[in-house]
Design an enzyme around this catalytic site. Structure first.
Site, PDB file in Angstrom:
ATOM      1  CB  CYS A 249       2.573   2.018  10.380  1.00  0.00           C
ATOM      2  SG  CYS A 249       1.191   3.085  10.008  1.00  0.00           S
TER       3      CYS A 249
ATOM      4  CB  THR B 195      13.447  -9.143  -9.871  1.00  0.00           C
ATOM      5  OG1 THR B 195      14.663  -8.824 -10.551  1.00  0.00           O
ATOM      6  CG2 THR B 195      13.063 -10.576 -10.177  1.00  0.00           C
TER       7      THR B 195
ATOM      8  N   GLY C  36       0.793  -1.217   0.000  1.00  0.00           N
ATOM      9  CA  GLY C  36       0.000   0.000   0.000  1.00  0.00           C
ATOM     10  C   GLY C  36       0.826   1.267   0.000  1.00  0.00           C
TER      11      GLY C  36
ATOM     12  N   GLY D 209      -1.744  -6.314  -0.224  1.00  0.00           N
ATOM     13  CA  GLY D 209      -2.019  -7.740  -0.131  1.00  0.00           C
ATOM     14  C   GLY D 209      -2.284  -8.246   1.261  1.00  0.00           C
TER      15      GLY D 209
END
Length: 384
Positions: free
Chosen positions: A327, A239, A75, A203
């Site tokens: 957080c 990647t 996010g 996710g």
């Protein structure tokens, strides 16, 4: 650290437990020894296949086209990409509009941008955490590069009227970014009907592992990358985290299949907990309880009790809850969301967020309601 047996987990807004289906998807990627998705050999092609499938699953949840989905690390990266990108698209515009109750991932970036000369308008909320769209209309100027607002608040669950907000932004020809981290999988989202330009997803709020997310970028919007490279059609270098991407795709598939039926069941469990607490403690108040909220979240003020002490005792009893954004946990400052809603510092620091989810059971809710009176009584006795 091993998980306690019989843990009752009521902190889904911080991190939803990884779904077995998502874990299986990630393990399948690693088990088959996939390669780099940018490689041309068969191992790279296999990785590409997983990404194509996951991109379609994420797009389906949001009502988007597959080409409009950019995979990110979560996010925060999605939000930062949207905000930095919007400013880069309109370098002559140096004004942003947001709200006072946004996630720290947004607010801390905006403070940084303010120090560099960007002007930011912070829209207030009322005592229930609701935004006044008339103030949004008044805040937009010819210098506005972006409006960035959350769909659902992470602390209270209060929902902003994003469809109405999108209509206003479209009428003013101003880009709209929506932080949908707490809305995706909890509310029906269709970006073809609600015309947001950018939308962030994480996710680990959807039962995928941490470290994976997505950004919806509306077709035709040439958003500059935050991380440069050739991956993701040069929109996000690095990647690809194929196991995480595969897990996110499955998480979106699960969410697509459970909205609205699963949301209704989750709301019943949230309401069972909320009603039980209010019935047992006359001093308890639901912060934002009169507003529209996502189905899984309740933020409850326990009179003048210290929420941190209450959380410690709950944790000792095997019950996981939170005082606010994960957080921001551990800080001495009261919640900026609750103080923006008019609570004083003491009331804000007496508030606890409970967030339930897919795996929450009624018997777990009943256990919490049995244990809470003993804990509250001990805290009241200590304070006497």
């Amino acid at each position: 650290m091993t998980e306690q047996k019989n843990t009752i987990y009521l902190d889904y807004n911080a991190l939803a437990p990884i779904a077995p289906e998502c874990m299986d998807a990630a393990l399948e990627c690693m088990r088959w020894g996939i390669g780099n998705a940018s490689s041309k050999h068969h191992a790279g092609e296999r990785a590409k296949y997983f990404m194509i499938e996951a991109r379609a699953q994420v797009a389906a949840l949001l009502g988007a086209q597959t080409a409009e989905i950019v995979f990110t690390s979560g996010g925060t990266e999605s939000i930062h990409t949207a905000i930095y990108g919007a400013l880069a698209l309109a370098p002559h515009k140096r004004h942003l509009v947001t709200s006072r109750v946004e996630h720290p991932a947004t607010l801390q970036l905006l403070k940084h941008l303010e120090a560099q000369g960007t002007r930011v308008t912070y829209l207030p909320v009322d005592t229930q955490g609701r935004i006044d769209v008339r103030q949004l209309q008044q805040a937009i100027t010819p210098d506005t590069a972006l409006v960035s607002l959350m769909w659902a608040n992470n602390e209270t669950g209060v929902v902003f009227p994003i469809a109405e907000i999108a209509a206003i932004c479209n009428a003013h020809k101003v880009l709209l970014h929506c932080d949908a981290v707490q809305a995706a999988g909890k509310l029906p989202i269709n970006v073809q009907q609600v015309k947001v330009d950018l939308l962030s997803v994480s996710g680990h709020k959807l039962h995928a592992p941490p470290g994976i997310g997505a950004l919806f970028v509306r077709k035709g919007l040439k958003l500059p990358p935050l991380l440069f490279g050739q991956q993701e059609r040069a929109r996000r270098g690095g990647t690809a985290n194929v196991p995480g991407i595969a897990a996110l795709g499955v998480a979106c598939l699960l969410a697509f299949d459970t909205v609205p039926l699963g949301v209704t069941q989750i709301a019943e469990r949230r309401d069972r907990l909320e009603r039980g607490i209010v019935a047992r403690f006359p001093f308890a108040r639901v912060n934002g309880g009169a507003a529209e909220r996502v189905a899984n979240t309740t933020n409850i003020r326990f009179g003048e009790l210290d929420a941190e002490a209450l959380l410690l005792k709950l944790d000792g009893a095997g019950i996981c809850a939170a005082q606010g954004a994960a957080c921001s946990a551990g800080g001495a400052e009261p919640s900026h969301v609750l103080t923006a809603m008019g609570l004083d510092a003491q009331a804000a620091q007496a508030s606890i967020r409970f967030s339930v989810g897919r795996y929450t059971r009624n018997d777990e809710i009943d256990t919490v309601l049995e244990i809470l009176p003993q804990i509250v009584a001990s805290l009241v006795a200590d304070a006497a």
